[in-house]
Design an enzyme around this catalytic site. Structure first.
Site, mmCIF file in Angstrom:
data_model
loop_
_atom_site.group_PDB
_atom_site.id
_atom_site.type_symbol
_atom_site.label_atom_id
_atom_site.label_comp_id
_atom_site.label_asym_id
_atom_site.label_seq_id
_atom_site.Cartn_x
_atom_site.Cartn_y
_atom_site.Cartn_z
ATOM 1 N N ASN A 144 20.431 13.042 58.415
ATOM 2 C CA ASN A 144 18.981 13.125 58.655
ATOM 3 C C ASN A 144 18.664 13.608 60.066
ATOM 4 O OD1 ASN A 144 18.495 12.202 56.071
ATOM 5 N ND2 ASN A 144 18.561 10.058 56.698
ATOM 6 N N LYS A 175 22.247 13.345 45.523
ATOM 7 C CA LYS A 175 20.878 12.835 45.634
ATOM 8 C C LYS A 175 20.000 13.581 44.629
ATOM 9 C CE LYS A 175 20.449 11.058 50.331
ATOM 10 N NZ LYS A 175 19.794 11.211 51.655
ATOM 11 N N ARG A 204 20.069 7.837 29.290
ATOM 12 C CA ARG A 204 20.740 6.983 30.294
ATOM 13 C C ARG A 204 21.829 7.715 31.086
ATOM 14 N NH1 ARG A 204 20.230 3.118 26.096
ATOM 15 N NH2 ARG A 204 18.558 1.662 26.566
ATOM 16 N N ARG A 258 26.039 8.211 56.271
ATOM 17 C CA ARG A 258 25.322 9.338 55.664
ATOM 18 C C ARG A 258 23.979 9.598 56.352
ATOM 19 N NH1 ARG A 258 24.943 11.055 49.289
ATOM 20 N NH2 ARG A 258 23.623 12.858 49.618
ATOM 21 N N HIS A 280 15.435 15.388 60.838
ATOM 22 C CA HIS A 280 14.569 15.349 59.655
ATOM 23 C C HIS A 280 13.303 14.510 59.834
ATOM 24 C CE1 HIS A 280 17.636 17.637 57.699
ATOM 25 N NE2 HIS A 280 16.997 17.619 56.559
ATOM 26 N N HIS A 297 11.136 24.252 55.079
ATOM 27 C CA HIS A 297 11.851 23.018 55.419
ATOM 28 C C HIS A 297 12.921 23.310 56.479
ATOM 29 C CE1 HIS A 297 13.786 19.156 55.097
ATOM 30 N NE2 HIS A 297 14.935 19.736 54.779
ATOM 31 N N GLU A 352 20.271 24.097 58.393
ATOM 32 C CA GLU A 352 21.096 22.950 57.983
ATOM 33 C C GLU A 352 22.539 23.126 58.484
ATOM 34 O OE1 GLU A 352 19.908 20.206 56.714
ATOM 35 O OE2 GLU A 352 18.035 20.745 55.717
ATOM 36 N N HIS A 381 9.913 16.184 58.992
ATOM 37 C CA HIS A 381 8.939 15.706 57.995
ATOM 38 C C HIS A 381 7.539 15.647 58.599
ATOM 39 C CE1 HIS A 381 12.465 13.775 55.612
ATOM 40 N NE2 HIS A 381 12.298 15.055 55.320
ATOM 41 N N LYS A 430 29.745 18.189 54.738
ATOM 42 C CA LYS A 430 28.907 17.328 53.898
ATOM 43 C C LYS A 430 29.785 16.415 53.035
ATOM 44 C CE LYS A 430 24.969 16.229 51.662
ATOM 45 N NZ LYS A 430 23.715 16.617 51.084
ATOM 46 N N GLU A 434 24.206 6.111 51.390
ATOM 47 C CA GLU A 434 23.486 6.086 52.657
ATOM 48 C C GLU A 434 23.230 4.661 53.159
ATOM 49 O OE1 GLU A 434 20.541 9.261 53.048
ATOM 50 O OE2 GLU A 434 19.546 8.074 54.589
HETATM 51 N N1 GLY Z 1 20.379 15.954 52.566
HETATM 52 C C1 GLY Z 1 20.824 14.747 53.149
HETATM 53 C C2 GLY Z 1 21.764 13.996 52.262
HETATM 54 O O1 GLY Z 1 22.230 14.516 51.280
HETATM 55 O O2 GLY Z 1 22.060 12.870 52.534
#
Ligand code: GLY
Length: 373
Positions: A256, A149, A127, A252, A259, A275, A196, A263, A238, A248
């Site tokens: 993207n 993430k 957990r 946040r 992106h 990427h 990035e 994608h 960031k 998000e």
């Molecule tokens: N890589 C995008 C984010 O961390 O939200």
């Protein structure tokens, strides 16, 4: 060997606060940095990319053992198709067999794939146990390892990959970036990480475009001092965004930028683009989209194109694809988000916003500007 010039950026979210530490030689001091962050695990599972097992992961391993912490080292092949529930199960079984308990920790050593799957293992094993991220690619240092993430992919019934579809927001206790770990990173991967950084520049730090262009030689020569500065500058951006919106729900989403285009490129061009290369092309397409919609001026597009060229990143898709196929591929994101295509576009450098219901003619023109036909 000493650790040189420690830089620290604090990420503060609603649920956590943790340092991202950047220093030459930091991988050899992981145990002491963990203790400084208040983390004294009874045992550690180092989950690492096989590519860094004998370098960064071995250094982390030595640091922990020297501090008297029992270590289990688990190496994995870090390709995107390894981000599966099967891999997650294998990792957790190994951790169980190696006696990692609730007071243990995961230390993830590698790029974005390892960080995502090891982070998710830490978030779910018993957990949830502590996680330390030790990114060893530029892309992971400036993006993937910061912000919590974690996820694995699933296959759709048609065989395509639904990326990051099972996961959680689980912030690490500490992130350690050692620019010396980038010494052996292939130039193509370094450039991919720079995509990035270009994205971050457009979002929040337009001056960074010129900063990178002026320093492109030392960056591509893996100069650790320049890379440390680059990583810190990007982690600050960031951290600001993640601090404002951990899960998000709003701000946040600006991360993207480029992106949804990227994608689609990755879905259609598979192994032809990394990427980061897809993000570079996608960011440029997003700039053109803003112009087509009368929301942005051509300045952003010119500045981004010029920066990408100076870095040596692509400004067009590597082999022609039809606009219709690319727009269709963007549609998988559309379905994911309840039928509305949401795209981030720059209204100006340093001012990016989320827009919806983008008309196809504008998308068509954006795609054509990056080589679709
Ligand atoms: N890589 C995008 C984010 O961390 O939200």
């Amino acid at each position: 060997m000493q650790m040189e010039g420690l830089r620290s950026v604090i990420v503060r979210t609603d649920t956590a606060g943790y340092p991202v530490e950047i220093a030459r030689g930091a991988v050899r001091h992981v145990a002491e940095r963990m203790a400084a962050a208040g983390l004294r695990p009874t045992s550690v599972a180092i989950i690492c990319d096989t590519a860094v097992e004998s370098s960064a992961a071995a250094a982390v391993d030595r640091s922990l053992r020297d501090a008297g912490i029992p270590v289990a080292r688990i190496a994995m092949n870090a390709s995107e198709d390894m981000k599966t529930l099967g891999t997650l199960g294998d990792l957790c079984e190994r951790m169980l067999a190696d006696g990692i308990d609730r007071a243990g920790a995961v230390v993830a050593v590698g790029g974005g794939v390892v960080g995502d799957v090891a982070g998710f293992a830490a978030a779910t094993y018993m957990r949830g146990i502590a996680c330390v991220q030790v990114p060893t690619t530029l892309l992971a240092m400036v993006d993937a390892a910061v912000g919590g993430k974690t996820a694995v992919n699933l296959a759709r019934p048609d065989g395509s990959l639904a990326k990051n579809i099972i996961g959680s927001f689980a912030q690490p206790i500490l992130v350690i970036c050692d620019p010396e770990s980038l010494a052996t990173l292939p130039t193509r991967e370094l450039r991919s990480g720079l995509a990035e950084c270009v994205k971050h520049a457009v979002i929040a730090d337009p001056e960074m475009l010129a900063w990178i262009a002026e320093r492109i030689d030392p960056i591509l020569a893996h100069d650790p001092a320049t890379l440390a500065e680059l990583v810190e500058r990007n982690v600050r951006i960031k951290a600001d965004v993640v601090g404002a919106d951990e899960r998000e729900q709003g701000r946040r989403a600006v991360l993207n930028l480029g992106h949804t285009f990227a994608h689609a490129i990755e879905a259609l061009l598979h192994d032809e683009c990394t990427h980061g290369e897809a993000v570079a092309i996608g960011t440029l397409a997003a700039c053109r989209l803003a112009v087509e919609l009368g929301l942005g001026t051509p300045d952003a597009e010119h500045a981004v194109r010029s920066a990408l060229q100076q870095i040596g990143l692509p400004t067009a898709i590597p082999s022609p694809r039809s606009v219709a196929a690319l727009i269709e591929a963007m549609g998988s994101d559309k379905k994911k988000q309840g039928g509305t295509l949401r795209l981030v576009v720059p209204f100006a450098l340093g001012d990016v916003r989320l827009i919806r219901d983008v008309p196809d003619p504008a998308l068509d023109a954006a795609w054509r500007s990056v080589g679709a036909r």
